[in-house]
Motif scaffolding. Structure first.
Motif, PDB file in Angstrom:
ATOM      1  N   VAL A  14      -6.471 -75.018 -43.469  1.00 60.42           N
ATOM      2  CA  VAL A  14      -6.792 -74.117 -42.370  1.00 60.42           C
ATOM      3  C   VAL A  14      -8.101 -74.546 -41.717  1.00 60.42           C
ATOM      4  N   LYS A  16      -8.719 -73.031 -38.316  1.00 57.22           N
ATOM      5  CA  LYS A  16      -9.031 -71.854 -37.502  1.00 57.22           C
ATOM      6  C   LYS A  16      -7.857 -70.892 -37.554  1.00 57.22           C
ATOM      7  N   SER A  17      -8.162 -69.601 -37.471  1.00 59.84           N
ATOM      8  CA  SER A  17      -7.124 -68.576 -37.450  1.00 59.84           C
ATOM      9  C   SER A  17      -7.502 -67.527 -36.418  1.00 59.84           C
ATOM     10  N   GLN A  19      -5.870 -63.978 -34.070  1.00 57.16           N
ATOM     11  CA  GLN A  19      -4.818 -62.998 -33.856  1.00 57.16           C
ATOM     12  C   GLN A  19      -4.461 -62.974 -32.379  1.00 57.16           C
ATOM     13  N   GLN A  25      -0.170 -63.907 -35.750  1.00 64.16           N
ATOM     14  CA  GLN A  25      -1.377 -64.634 -36.142  1.00 64.16           C
ATOM     15  C   GLN A  25      -1.145 -66.126 -35.931  1.00 64.16           C
ATOM     16  N   ARG A  26      -2.071 -66.789 -35.262  1.00 63.71           N
ATOM     17  CA  ARG A  26      -1.975 -68.229 -35.033  1.00 63.71           C
ATOM     18  C   ARG A  26      -2.958 -68.963 -35.933  1.00 63.71           C
ATOM     19  N   ILE A  27      -2.450 -69.995 -36.627  1.00 62.38           N
ATOM     20  CA  ILE A  27      -3.283 -70.762 -37.550  1.00 62.38           C
ATOM     21  C   ILE A  27      -3.216 -72.236 -37.180  1.00 62.38           C
ATOM     22  N   ALA A 111      -1.296 -65.268 -44.322  1.00 65.85           N
ATOM     23  CA  ALA A 111      -1.710 -65.574 -42.954  1.00 65.85           C
ATOM     24  C   ALA A 111      -2.773 -64.612 -42.456  1.00 65.85           C
ATOM     25  N   ALA A 114      -6.074 -65.671 -44.202  1.00 64.50           N
ATOM     26  CA  ALA A 114      -6.406 -67.101 -44.267  1.00 64.50           C
ATOM     27  C   ALA A 114      -7.818 -67.372 -43.746  1.00 64.50           C
TER      28      ALA A 114
END
Length: 267
Positions: A14, A16-17, A19, A25-27, A111, A114
């Protein structure tokens, strides 16, 4: 789209994460080496392997000479199927969008919590083509779990592509900005007992005799199975122009649903 040989399983980290909306949620993931990762498979299936603890590394499989996945000592970690939202070649980042939901799920919970440096295992991409470029009209249908496939497919269609898109969401607050060809019509549908009827009524208004249609259909099992039957039996869509994959089934996890999903896809 041509079939590709599957890259070797690897660890991803990971970076960057964020919302995107209340339920998505985008990772962004990096890897020690993404040099062999295909850059033209956005929307394709990938397998993510989860560790027992979020600060640990999961077990990785190997492949035998036939390409079959082999697990050390037969110990397979929790595995979930996702789709590639994007692969950023310059940054060497793999982008994956994960559905957030209130009910506990191993992948969704991971997620939502993360942090940079957390590690997953990755295998793929693979799976069937998401759409057929030989068509002249494109139909894409799915729920929030299918949104990464839909959005990445829209970005790969010709600039003059025409068609219809139906995206089923629980609440209007989950609408996000999409990039798509200007002749594609986007319909956000709030899920209720009439959702499928609304989609079918709209489909019945299309001039099917004058078009070569490509259908991309994904999401919850009940909706996918029902609409898949309609596309095959009523609208006569051939398998070469039909991507119909049930990503999940209400009340079941991926381990329980795996065989049934593949049976549906093979029919």
């Amino acid at each position: 789209m041509a079939n590709i040989s599957l890259p070797s399983p690897r660890y991803i980290y990971v970076q960057k994460s964020e919302q995107l909306c209340p339920h998505l949620q985008r990772i962004y993931f990096s890897s020690d080496d993404f040099s062999d990762f295909p850059t033209d498979q956005n929307g394709a299936h990938i397998k993510l392997f989860f560790p027992e603890q979020i600060d640990q590394k999961p077990i990785l499989p190997t492949r035998n000479e036939l390409g079959k996945v082999i697990w050390p000592d037969g110990k397979k970690p929790v595995t979930r199927t996702y789709t590639i939202r994007d692969f950023l070649k310059n940054e060497q980042f793999l982008v994956v969008d994960c559905v957030r939901h209130a009910d506990f799920g191993i992948a969704a919970d991971w997620a939502m919590h993360a942090q940079k440096g957390n590690v997953l295992g990755l295998a793929g991409p693979g799976g069937p083509d998401r759409f057929n470029l030989q068509a002249n009209y494109w139909i894409l249908i799915g729920d929030l779990s299918a949104l990464p496939m839909i959005t990445s497919s829209l970005e790969q269609l010709p600039e003059n592509a025409e068609g219809e898109v139906w995206i089923e969401i629980e609440n209007s607050i989950d609408q996000i900005t999409l990039k798509y060809p200007k002749f594609m019509q986007i319909h956000w549908i709030i899920k209720d007992q009439n959702t499928e009827t609304k989609i079918v009524n709209a489909l019945n208004l299309l001039d099917w005799q004058s078009m070569t249609v490509s259908v991309s259909l994904a999401g919850e099992n009940t909706r996918v199975v029902s609409l898949r039957k309609l596309f095959i039996q009523q609208f006569k869509i051939p398998k070469t122009h039909l991507y119909a994959v049930p990503y999940w089934k209400q009340g079941e996890n991926e381990e329980d649903y795996h065989q049934e999903r593949h049976r549906i896809m093979d029919e």
